[in-house]
Motif scaffolding. Structure first.
Motif, mmCIF file in Angstrom:
data_model
loop_
_atom_site.group_PDB
_atom_site.id
_atom_site.type_symbol
_atom_site.label_atom_id
_atom_site.label_comp_id
_atom_site.label_asym_id
_atom_site.label_seq_id
_atom_site.Cartn_x
_atom_site.Cartn_y
_atom_site.Cartn_z
ATOM 1 N N ALA A 97 19.144 17.688 36.657
ATOM 2 C CA ALA A 97 20.334 17.946 35.840
ATOM 3 C C ALA A 97 19.935 18.181 34.396
ATOM 4 N N GLU A 98 20.843 18.804 33.673
ATOM 5 C CA GLU A 98 20.684 19.024 32.243
ATOM 6 C C GLU A 98 21.703 18.101 31.556
ATOM 7 N N ILE A 99 21.242 17.377 30.557
ATOM 8 C CA ILE A 99 22.183 16.532 29.813
ATOM 9 C C ILE A 99 22.943 17.442 28.857
ATOM 10 N N THR A 100 24.250 17.480 29.003
ATOM 11 C CA THR A 100 25.045 18.355 28.129
ATOM 12 C C THR A 100 25.599 17.596 26.934
ATOM 13 N N LYS A 101 25.721 16.271 27.097
ATOM 14 C CA LYS A 101 26.218 15.471 25.977
ATOM 15 C C LYS A 101 25.711 14.052 26.128
ATOM 16 N N ILE A 102 25.281 13.471 25.045
ATOM 17 C CA ILE A 102 24.890 12.059 25.115
ATOM 18 C C ILE A 102 25.352 11.382 23.827
ATOM 19 N N ASP A 103 26.128 10.319 23.970
ATOM 20 C CA ASP A 103 26.696 9.621 22.810
ATOM 21 C C ASP A 103 26.252 8.158 22.858
ATOM 22 N N ILE A 104 25.461 7.778 21.873
ATOM 23 C CA ILE A 104 24.920 6.410 21.875
ATOM 24 C C ILE A 104 25.603 5.514 20.830
ATOM 25 N N SER A 105 26.641 6.052 20.168
ATOM 26 C CA SER A 105 27.190 5.325 19.022
ATOM 27 C C SER A 105 27.733 3.948 19.403
ATOM 28 N N ARG A 106 28.438 3.867 20.535
ATOM 29 C CA ARG A 106 29.003 2.562 20.932
ATOM 30 C C ARG A 106 27.887 1.589 21.300
ATOM 31 N N LEU A 120 11.288 11.488 27.121
ATOM 32 C CA LEU A 120 12.734 11.584 27.355
ATOM 33 C C LEU A 120 13.099 13.034 27.087
ATOM 34 N N SER A 121 13.831 13.639 27.989
ATOM 35 C CA SER A 121 14.151 15.043 27.734
ATOM 36 C C SER A 121 15.594 15.346 28.110
ATOM 37 N N LYS A 122 16.018 16.521 27.693
ATOM 38 C CA LYS A 122 17.376 16.984 27.977
ATOM 39 C C LYS A 122 17.529 17.223 29.482
ATOM 40 N N VAL A 170 27.037 9.706 28.873
ATOM 41 C CA VAL A 170 26.209 10.870 29.189
ATOM 42 C C VAL A 170 26.992 11.817 30.075
ATOM 43 N N GLU A 171 26.913 13.097 29.742
ATOM 44 C CA GLU A 171 27.482 14.113 30.637
ATOM 45 C C GLU A 171 26.348 14.998 31.116
ATOM 46 N N TYR A 172 26.383 15.308 32.386
ATOM 47 C CA TYR A 172 25.304 16.082 32.988
ATOM 48 C C TYR A 172 25.853 17.364 33.595
ATOM 49 N N GLU A 173 25.013 18.382 33.592
ATOM 50 C CA GLU A 173 25.303 19.567 34.405
ATOM 51 C C GLU A 173 24.257 19.569 35.514
ATOM 52 N N THR A 222 16.896 8.350 22.643
ATOM 53 C CA THR A 222 17.174 9.394 23.638
ATOM 54 C C THR A 222 16.306 10.604 23.296
ATOM 55 N N TYR A 223 16.477 11.680 24.058
ATOM 56 C CA TYR A 223 15.689 12.883 23.766
ATOM 57 C C TYR A 223 16.015 13.428 22.380
ATOM 58 N N GLU A 224 17.178 13.032 21.846
ATOM 59 C CA GLU A 224 17.575 13.584 20.554
ATOM 60 C C GLU A 224 16.843 12.926 19.382
ATOM 61 N N ASN A 225 16.421 11.665 19.558
ATOM 62 C CA ASN A 225 15.769 11.006 18.410
ATOM 63 C C ASN A 225 14.356 10.496 18.723
#
Lengths: 165, 769
Positions: free
Chosen positions: B54-63, B94-96, B125-128, B75-78
């Motif tokens: 799958a491809e991660i389309t959105k990942i929100d770690i704020s909470r 860690l990757s998208k 996390v949202e995945y495609e 995450t892959y973003e940081n």
């Protein structure tokens, strides 16, 4: 329930139950209490679902997997862990422990405390088990190095069946 | 266990001596990784992918980040994108893109495990989802889902630089003339055989690591690894420029599986650096089973030929290796597999055979006891069985003709040609077959040994062999130091060896070797903890290397001490060194009764005497193991029971009979014999999830299901090192699965080639379902 009392390796404890710092929460397992609060790390954490027997302790003389019991369920119980087997004053090992050394009945040793405690429970009930009874009593203990043959030999020797035959 | 043959009479070698760790293990005092902590230590956990591809389309770690007690969410973003795993290192840690169920999506460090788990629940996390491929044969076809842009047709490049020089990259064997070779063969078979259930080595203690960041890209790790040095190399390859110091504990089982422990070490290192706190990253049992290294999958597509005299003369084909979501040094196992195949067919001069490492959307495979050789042999030996059936050959005679002997050449995993020396396993094959009464039990190919009166139950026997040249792998060095007692005339002998303990007793065995050479009590020899900064370099234990490699290093170091003591004693004893010996911590003059001098008078006060020894890599003395299996099959239900197992080898001088016997009994463990019967990881094709995700679902053999097992060793004195021994522990179960398949085939009358031979598979082979 505000507190529970438990005897562990001959020593009396009273634990406060609750969610505040230092209290035992109702969802804490006996394994966690023994390992993390009493420092009894001979109780091994492994599968956390009662399948491998690495965390086996005795509760009122019965072998139980401590990962499957909540500490709050153990009010008034008498718990024995592998650390409680040897003589605390003389340091003399329990005959089971000595038999395991004499028969090379372990390899990595991770599952050994659980196997020894299952053996203890067996011998308390049946001091002279035969080979089949030994195997059955240990069927809930996992050992992946495959020390089973040596373990069974050690217990058989201890049970004295061989000599009687 | 029986040991036959004459041998030297030693004080400790060849005798059972209690393990150094014995009292700690039976009292529960031995410290394993999970019993260890550092001040301020945090707990690390990883959020895992629920999808196979799958491809991660959105990942929100704020909470998650806001939760009290959380120190970091990565995450892959940081993450530092240069942190990559695999060989070549192409998989971002860690990757998208996620590539198997259990692939890491985010790392969390928190005050407690509970907080870490709660934080993972708060990561959105949202995945495609993408198409996935679970079969290595399908994965290399055009149009199959692609896991990495860098790996066309999902194939990783062959060759492994940590093992091989660029000019000797080794992943295939092309030599001789296969066409001509097949023409000379009386029997030729061709088929596809799979041993691809990616079984679980399943050490009782999961992999784990505690890491402390020391600044300047330096990391100190306390890890559950059987080979600290390998862990250092692999971890260093994953984080560019990093310098790892690895310490190990007693290891709760490994079976070759806990070496690099890349995922847990790198995860703990990343979290330790971002939090500036020590971090423990310890797998749960389920994480161990779904998101840690499995045995690799193996599919052989080959044509093999045997001449009329029973010699394999030609092989052509390929060996597909399913390494799951990432190839993490799988190339090393491919090279060993090719090496072991040559040991099995040592007279074969015609090869057109290639390994192909394939990535699929399954949990990553890693190294496991057997290391490529077992996986290939489990397939190859079934083709050998067909050839032997065609030629009506007794397998024992076939093995005698085809297995490597001194003087034969083979290409080992370093890509270099080695000439076998010293060993000859033909005598032990004869001995073992006689002792097992093979000639009476074996009635021919696909013929049962006996049939019950009702005709429903049948018994059959099988026999397989294997050998491995890795027993002398990797350079290793040690120190032996004599530290005289200040108040008495004895001394403490300190063995400084970076040698781990995961159950084989090797730390105690090398102490025995030192005690033997210095003629001191075993108890007076102590061994330092496997701490990389305390000890000279040692590769740890893998591939049964410890016996020869540490054996040579420690005996040379002890002999160095002996030589130094003799030199120091010369002016005092006034006899030549040939007339001196060591006794009671003294140098004794043999030719002058009563004349001796304590070591402490030869060593400057308050100092120690240091000996040095090293082993340099050699692949010239492969080990060997032969195993016989008898099974009973219920032809109505398809159920197979092993009724007895017999095995053995010639391992040169036996070092410790009890430890050796335990290694043989280990043929049932760590995804070995039972991979022929019931051990398998089952992936749900609809979801890509592993259905055998825990110890209730994955099948393993309990205490009350072990059949009779016996073994026998010959005690030749091979030219390996001072004590003339060859390590054999790794491979005791490596041929057991194929021997079991052979036994089942003989029992039921048709060859079964489906691993594992579950009741359904047996009934399929019988044509009944």
């Amino acid at each position: 329930m505000e507190s529970i009392k438990m005897k562990v390796n001959g020593k009396d404890y009273e634990f406060s139950i609750g969610r505040k710092f230092g209290q035992i929460p109702p969802n804490e397992t006996l394994m966690t209490t023994l390992r993390e609060r009493l420092g009894l790390t001979g109780v091994k954490e492994a599968c956390n679902e009662g399948a491998c027997g690495c965390c086996t302790v005795l509760m009122d003389g019965e072998a139980v997997t401590s990962c499957m019991l909540l500490t709050v369920e153990c009010d008034g119980r008498d718990i024995l862990t592998v650390e409680g087997l040897k003589n605390p004053k003389t340091g003399e090992l329990d005959p089971i422990q000595q038999a395991f050394i004499d028969h090379y009945a372990f390899q990595c040793g991770f599952c050994t405390p659980g196997i020894i405690m299952s053996t203890k429970a067996l011998l308390l009930k049946n001091p002279h088990p035969n080979r089949e009874e030994i195997k059955e009593a240990l069927s809930g203990n996992f050992c992946r190095c495959i020390s089973q043959y040596h373990v069974i030999d050690a217990i058989e020797d201890l049970a004295g069946i061989k000599e009687e035959e | 266990m029986e040991i036959i043959g004459s041998r030297e009479d030693y004080k400790y070698i060849g005798k059972n001596v209690p393990r150094k760790e014995a009292a700690g293990i039976v009292t529960g005092e031995t410290v394993f990784l999970n019993d260890f902590s550092l001040p301020g230590m945090l707990v690390g956990k990883a959020l895992k992918s629920p999808y196979p591809h799958a491809e991660i389309t959105k990942i929100d770690i704020s909470r998650a980040e806001q939760l009290e007690g959380v120190h970091a969410v990565v995450t892959y973003e940081n993450i530092d994108p240069s942190i990559r795993i695999g060989y070549p290192p192409i998989k971002p840690f860690l990757s998208k893109r996620v590539r198997y169920v259990g692939d890491m999506v985010a790392l969390v460090a928190a005050e407690t495990e509970e907080i870490a788990k709660e934080a993972m629940d708060l990561i959105e996390v949202e995945y495609e989802q993408l198409d996935a491929v679970y079969d290595c044969v399908e994965a290399i076809k055009d149009g199959a889902p692609q896991l990495y842009e860098e790996l066309p047709n999902n194939m990783a490049p062959g060759g492994y630089l940590p093992y091989q020089k660029p000019e000797n990259l080794f992943w295939k064997l092309n030599k001789g003339d296969v066409e001509k070779g097949f023409e000379e063969c009386a029997y030729v078979v061709e088929d596809v055989i799979a041993f691809d259930k990616k079984t679980a080595p399943l050490s009782p203690e999961p992999a784990g690591a505690v890491c402390k960041y020391e600044g300047n890209n330096k990391y100190t790790v306390w890890g559950a690894t059987q080979s600290g040095y390998i862990c250092k190399i692999i971890s260093g390859m994953s984080i560019p420029g990093a310098d790892f110091t690895i310490n190990t504990f007693n290891i709760g089982g490994s079976y070759g599986n806990k070496q690099g422990i890349t995922l847990v070490v790198v995860a703990s290192a990343i979290l330790a650096k971002v939090t500036n706190r020590p971090v423990k990253f310890y797998n749960s049992k389920v994480e161990q089973m779904v998101a840690f290294d499995t045995r690799l999958g193996s599919v052989l597509r080959a044509k093999v030929g045997m001449d009329k005299d029973g010699y394999i003369r030609a092989i052509q084909g390929d060996w597909l290796i399913d390494s799951g979501g990432v190839a993490n040094g799988t190339q090393a196992q491919a090279a060993v597999g090719l090496g072991e195949a040559q040991l099995m067919m040592s007279k074969c001069e015609n090869w057109d055979f290639e390994s192909k490492i394939v990535v699929t959307n399954k949990t990553m495979a890693g190294c496991v006891r057997g290391f490529g050789g077992q996986e290939l042999n489990s397939c190859l030996s079934l083709l050998f069985a067909r050839l032997m059936k065609e030629g009506n050959m007794d397998p024992v005679e076939f093995y005698k003709k085809n297995f490597v002997q001194a003087g034969t050449q083979y290409t080992w995993r370093d890509g270099i040609d080695w000439t076998c020396k010293s060993i000859n396993y033909v005598p032990v094959m004869t001995t073992l077959a006689e002792k097992y009464d093979w000639k009476n039990k074996w009635k021919g190919w696909n013929v049962p040994t006996w049939i019950y009166d009702d005709g429903k139950k049948v018994r059959g026997v099988g026999c397989s062999i294997i050998g491995n040249g890795d027993v002398g792998e990797d350079n290793t060095e040690v120190y032996v130091r004599v530290s005289p007692n200040m108040f008495t005339d004895d001394a403490r002998i300190i063995l400084q060896a970076n040698c781990t303990e995961s159950g084989m007793g090797q730390r105690s065995n090398i102490c025995k070797m030192v005690a033997e050479i210095l003629n001191v009590p075993y108890d007076s020899v102590v061994i330092t903890p496997p701490d990389e900064n305390v000890n000279p370099n040692g590769f740890g234990l893998c591939g049964s290397r410890g016996t020869i490699t540490y054996g040579r290093a420690v005996t040379d170091a002890a002999k160095d001490i002996k030589k130094q003591l003799f030199e120091l004693a010369e002016p005092h004893l006034l006899v030549p060194q040939e007339q001196m010996r060591l006794e009671n911590f003294c140098v004794v003059a043999d030719t002058k009764p009563g004349k001796s001098i304590p070591w402490k008078h030869l060593i400057p006060e308050n100092l120690t005497l240091t000996g040095y020894g090293k082993h340099l890599e050699t692949f010239a003395t492969p080990n060997f193991f032969m195993i016989f299996v008898e099974v009973e099959v219920d032809k109505e239900t398809g159920k197979v029971d092993v009724t007895n197992v017999y095995g053995g080898s010639d391992c040169g001088q036996v070092i410790d009979p009890a430890a050796l016997e335990l290694q043989v009994q280990g043929c049932f463990g760590s995804a070995s014999l039972d991979t022929a019967l019931f051990e398998e990881n089952i992936v749900d094709p609809a979801t890509g999830r592993q259905m055998t995700y825990d110890m209730l679902e994955y099948k393993w053999r309990p205490f009350n299901e072990f059949p009779d097992l016996d073994c026998c060793f010959m005690n030749s004195q091979f030219d390996t090192f001072h004590f003339k021994a060859v390590g054999v522990g790794e491979i005791t179960g490596a041929a057991a699965a194929s021997a079991t398949m052979q036994a089942i085939s003989n029992a039921i009358g048709v060859q079964i080639c489906e691993y594992p031979a579950t009741p359904a598979a047996v009934l399929r082979a019988l044509g009944r379902v």
